[in-house]
Scaffold this active site. Structure first.
Site, mmCIF file in Angstrom:
data_model
loop_
_atom_site.group_PDB
_atom_site.id
_atom_site.type_symbol
_atom_site.label_atom_id
_atom_site.label_comp_id
_atom_site.label_asym_id
_atom_site.label_seq_id
_atom_site.Cartn_x
_atom_site.Cartn_y
_atom_site.Cartn_z
ATOM 1 N N LYS A 59 -68.294 9.441 41.641
ATOM 2 C CA LYS A 59 -68.611 10.858 41.842
ATOM 3 C C LYS A 59 -69.723 11.302 40.892
ATOM 4 O O LYS A 59 -70.647 12.014 41.287
ATOM 5 C CB LYS A 59 -67.339 11.712 41.638
ATOM 6 C CG LYS A 59 -66.330 11.552 42.770
ATOM 7 C CD LYS A 59 -64.964 12.187 42.489
ATOM 8 C CE LYS A 59 -64.010 11.879 43.649
ATOM 9 N NZ LYS A 59 -62.650 12.410 43.462
ATOM 10 N N GLN A 87 -59.253 15.099 38.940
ATOM 11 C CA GLN A 87 -58.913 13.866 39.647
ATOM 12 C C GLN A 87 -57.393 13.662 39.653
ATOM 13 O O GLN A 87 -56.746 13.773 38.614
ATOM 14 C CB GLN A 87 -59.626 12.671 38.979
ATOM 15 C CG GLN A 87 -59.480 11.362 39.731
ATOM 16 C CD GLN A 87 -60.170 11.360 41.097
ATOM 17 O OE1 GLN A 87 -61.189 12.018 41.293
ATOM 18 N NE2 GLN A 87 -59.607 10.636 42.040
ATOM 19 N N ASP A 127 -62.551 20.483 46.026
ATOM 20 C CA ASP A 127 -61.642 19.518 46.655
ATOM 21 C C ASP A 127 -60.951 20.135 47.877
ATOM 22 O O ASP A 127 -60.409 19.411 48.720
ATOM 23 C CB ASP A 127 -60.539 19.125 45.652
ATOM 24 C CG ASP A 127 -60.700 17.721 45.107
ATOM 25 O OD1 ASP A 127 -61.314 16.883 45.788
ATOM 26 O OD2 ASP A 127 -60.188 17.469 44.001
HETATM 27 N N1 GUN Z 1 -57.262 11.307 44.338
HETATM 28 C C1 GUN Z 1 -57.415 10.626 45.498
HETATM 29 N N2 GUN Z 1 -58.278 11.278 46.307
HETATM 30 C C2 GUN Z 1 -58.673 12.374 45.648
HETATM 31 C C3 GUN Z 1 -59.573 13.443 45.958
HETATM 32 O O1 GUN Z 1 -60.178 13.521 47.032
HETATM 33 N N3 GUN Z 1 -59.726 14.384 44.993
HETATM 34 C C4 GUN Z 1 -59.050 14.343 43.822
HETATM 35 N N4 GUN Z 1 -59.248 15.328 42.955
HETATM 36 N N5 GUN Z 1 -58.221 13.378 43.495
HETATM 37 C C5 GUN Z 1 -58.028 12.395 44.406
#
Ligand code: GUN
Length: 293
Positions: free
Chosen positions: A53, A97, A120
């Site tokens: 990311k 995350q 998100d």
């Molecule tokens: N953990 C697995 N997929 C995601 C996601 O799309 N966003 C976040 N914040 N955590 C995750």
């Protein structure tokens, strides 16, 4: 039939290039989109996702205000950081995350993020808006799946989509997005309580596998010509790899590719789209804050 492999990596690059162009235009107006990715602890998969990311942020020309916090960070400390970032007008997006360490209440953390910065799309305000079809940040993985179907020119209207999995991040939202009028699928959601899953999956024109387990979908469950979207990211030991593992999805890719019309590989299918749609949402958050479009 041998399936066409959906190149999620390439499509994600195209989406990201489009975002980067708009970022440049916004920067010319004095606004640089800025995202704060917060990682607590050292879960290896999470570290890898956060690295991806942050790399994408840099490549899009956005500002990275990420924070990497130790495993023993308290809930209060995390909530205080979110509060600070919520109030900072130079920060447009905040992403925590998941999963978080067990001593932190995930729901409480998600609710603490300002819905305007929730790139998100996990905050109940954005989830609610998504459900009723109002403008909202769409969750990145489900949105990425919809973009893949559209860009591949896959006919969805009137088709039977079977989603396997009911998570808040993938199963539930993708079910709703597929049922939207512009996609127009008839959707069945399967989960661990489903009794005759093989029979249901066999009826699918489009299969979205998000069970979180390897080989949930085997070739005998796939109708000839079906479209198979594999959301799985399972690490399995592999002594031939430097890392000691390799990634496999939730479907039996090798066997299914001989039956499906389209299939996403793992890695290189849905995964890169998640990051691309995060860049898209961060750009949108900055545009919303600046009131431009
Ligand atoms: N953990 C697995 N997929 C995601 C996601 O799309 N966003 C976040 N914040 N955590 C995750």
């Amino acid at each position: 039939m041998s399936a066409q492999i959906i190149d999620g990596k390439q499509i994600a690059l195209e989406v990201r290039a489009g975002v980067a162009e708009k970022v440049a235009a916004l920067k010319a107006k004095g606004i640089t989109p800025c995202l704060a990715v917060i990682l607590v602890g050292e879960n290896p998969a999470s570290v890898s996702y956060v690295t991806g990311k942050r790399k994408a942020l840099a490549e899009a020309g956005m500002t990275d205000r990420s924070e990497i916090l130790p495993e023993n960070t308290t809930e209060e400390e995390l909530l205080a950081l979110i509060d600070k970032l919520n109030k900072d007008s130079s920060v447009h997006g905040i992403l925590v995350q998941l999963p978080l360490p067990k001593h932190i209440d995930e729901d409480k953390v998600i609710m603490a993020i300002s819905p305007e910065k929730d790139v998100d799309g996990f905050h109940p305000v954005n989830v609610g808006k998504m459900v009723i079809g109002k403008k909202a940040f769409l969750p990145c993985t489900p949105h990425g799946i919809i973009v893949l179907l559209k860009r591949m020119g896959i006919e969805t209207s009137g088709k039977h989509a079977v989603v396997i999995g009911r998570s808040n991040i993938v199963g539930k939202p993708v079910t709703l997005l597929l049922a939207r009028r512009e996609i127009n699928c008839t959707v069945t959601m399967c989960h661990t309580g489903t009794k005759n899953m093989a029979e249901i999956v066999k009826q699918a024109d489009i299969i979205v596998a998000a069970s979180g387990h390897p080989h949930t979908v085997t070739a005998d469950m796939v109708k000839e010509g079906a479209v198979v979207i594999d959301v799985g990211v399972n690490r399995i030991p592999d002594a031939t790899k430097k890392s000691g593992f390799r990634l496999i999805g939730d479907t039996d890719f090798e066997a299914i590719k001989e039956k499906a019309s389209f299939i996403t590989p793992v890695p290189g299918g849905v995964g890169p789209m998640t990051i691309a749609m995060l860049m898209y949402n961060t750009l949108e958050a900055a545009e919303n804050a600046a009131d431009v479009k």
